[in-house]
Design an enzyme around this catalytic site. Structure first.
Site, short mmCIF file in Angstrom:
data_model
loop_
_atom_site.label_atom_id
_atom_site.label_comp_id
_atom_site.label_asym_id
_atom_site.label_seq_id
_atom_site.Cartn_x
_atom_site.Cartn_y
_atom_site.Cartn_z
N SER A 96 0.86 -1.18 0.00
CA SER A 96 0.00 0.00 0.00
C SER A 96 0.89 1.22 0.00
O SER A 96 1.83 1.31 0.80
CB SER A 96 -0.88 -0.03 1.24
OG SER A 96 -1.77 1.05 1.21
N HIS A 110 -2.05 7.27 -4.78
CA HIS A 110 -2.26 6.14 -3.88
C HIS A 110 -2.37 4.87 -4.73
O HIS A 110 -2.95 4.89 -5.82
CB HIS A 110 -3.56 6.33 -3.09
CG HIS A 110 -4.15 5.06 -2.55
ND1 HIS A 110 -5.28 4.46 -3.08
CD2 HIS A 110 -3.74 4.26 -1.54
CE1 HIS A 110 -5.56 3.36 -2.40
NE2 HIS A 110 -4.65 3.20 -1.46
#
Lengths: 309, 309
Positions: A96, A110
């Site tokens: 992540s 992201h």
């Protein structure tokens, strides 16, 4: 370790994710030219752990993280009720990342790729799925950058089905939405998918390659935009707008993001989860950009999903 | 309007809340000496409305709001499931305030007093209750200020029962807790109470006076602290710490605060709800104050409830 000598999908995925973490950190460090990622390895009391890699006060990146975790444990009642999952034990491994650049002309990004397995009491796999995606949060909208980002993600996905990009792009538009602000999107989206369950071993291999293609597309989708905009000059006005928009980023992550909320409520590692939050943020009552300004243009593009292909 | 000529508790409460809003805004403006509150009146599509009064860029207060609302409507399924309430229609009226000072030596403060009524299909009251409280969020701990704040709140409550302050102080310590950060408190608490249901009309009058006493204690509990600290000199170090702690304030409000989350998920007026968020905020990965510093002292006091009386 050679991925192809490993037999289980799980083991191959762990090796892949760790390798991808190194590649992505290296690519981002090179683009930054000043700061490097610091590795903060941690262990999870219930099983497993992670490698949180953070960067701060770079030439390009003000704050960011590229984290991996390999965690497992018993299925809890909270997981049964909130995640609607069955079974006795679970395993999860993923990467992540969130990067917050200094320059308001460089977008925040992201991305996340993950794999989940569920086991019965005997330890046999009873369910497994992949999930992931990448999305872009610009403060100023350059349409060519938005097209580049979406086009590059699409090219990674296309070999697996021409319709997939459009479905996953729609998911992303719907997911990254501040419903408490008239569904204003956090940014201009990207792709988002979850619960991709393999039908058989051949399909599992295909989904693995799909995840690889998606994560290989990431640096290609983002770095050229950073390169092109990182030397743009800006003033207090752009900084103020960047901080206001970062406030919306915080609102989305803390109010709506399922992973963040679930992680925080189930004793996840708080500092690794909240590495996604921006460094400087601002809230002002009822802030409205000037009509016809570049700030308003960005806001308009966030208010309704847009076709970038 | 003379409160005592009104017959229903609801009508008297509305008049009282509006009057209290004026008094509190005036007291805070006088302390600020530069900025004034701007009134932003709004209507609620489902019934009622409010008066959001905001102040910004003052000499003392960087951002703040003192809001009242008088709202009513049909009981929805969401209210039945989330608030566990029965009945056909509801009414709510309250005052809610949050003040964020510029100077890191002046604490942030929050207070709220509210009254709720539930009706059956025929419009008869089937349930009603008061709730409220006030709590302080210092960035640097002056023990004498913490004692003054708690002592003043206690003096307001004491005529209604000597044990009440201690019970409501405990509620506050438990409620304003960032459970995702090892139960670190948002500040040093205050008092918090909810669902105070009158047994009969005489008891209702008593609870009304209890709410009056609490709200009258507010300026007395807070302004002397502002006065004493507003001219303290400070540097970048204190500002950085203030911004980090404000990040914890945001985390509490968006992740845990029941009123904020419920309001945002039920189409409440977003700008009025989020007026509670601080103006400038900062997040840094795994930020730790220096051992033995004034910053660490504050943190220690937030990690465990403390007896201030």
């Amino acid at each position: 370790m050679e991925i192809n000598t490993l037999t289980s999908l799980k083991d191959k995925w762990i090796v892949f994710i760790n390798d991808m973490q190194n590649q992505i950190c290296k690519g981002l460090e090179t683009e930054d030219g000043k700061a490097v990622f610091i590795s903060d390895k941690w262990e999870r009391p219930g099983g497993g752990g992670g490698d949180t890699r953070v960067i701060a006060n770079g030439a390009v990146f003000e704050k960011g993280g590229v984290n991996t975790s390999v965690v497992y444990g018993e299925v809890t009642n909270l997981m049964r009720s909130q995640l609607k999952i069955e079974g006795s034990k679970w395993f999860a491994c993923g990467l992540s990342l969130v990067m917050h650049p200094i320059n308001p002309y460089v977008p925040t990004v992201h991305a996340n790729w993950r794999y989940f397995e569920l086991y019965d009491k005997e330890g046999s796999i009873i369910d497994r799925w992949f999930g992931g995606g990448a999305d872009l949060t610009p403060y100023y909208l350059f349409e060519e950058d938005a097209r580049h980002f979406h086009q590059t993600l699409k090219e990674g996905i296309d070999p697996f089905g021409k319709e997939l990009y459009f479905a996953y792009k729609k998911n992303s538009d719907e997911y990254f939405s501040n419903t408490h602000r008239n569904n204003e999107m956090r940014g201009i989206g990207g792709v988002f998918y979850d619960y991709l369950r393999p039908k058989d071993e051949q399909d599992a291999e295909k989904l693995f390659r799909f995840q690889q293609a998606n994560s290989h597309a990431f640096l290609k989708s983002y770095l050229p935009i950073v390169s092109k905009r990182k030397n743009n000059s800006y003033s207090e006005r752009e900084i103020e707008w960047q901080e206001i928009r970062r406030g919306r980023y915080v609102e989305f992550n803390l109010i709506h993001d399922r992973g963040t909320i679930f992680g925080l409520k189930t004793n996840g590692r708080t500092e690794s989860i909240l590495m996604s939050l921006p460094p400087r943020v601002r809230w002002a009552y009822n802030y409205q950009p000037e009509v016809g300004s570049e700030e308003e243009k960005l806001l308009q593009f966030c208010l309704h999903p847009h076709d970038w292909i």
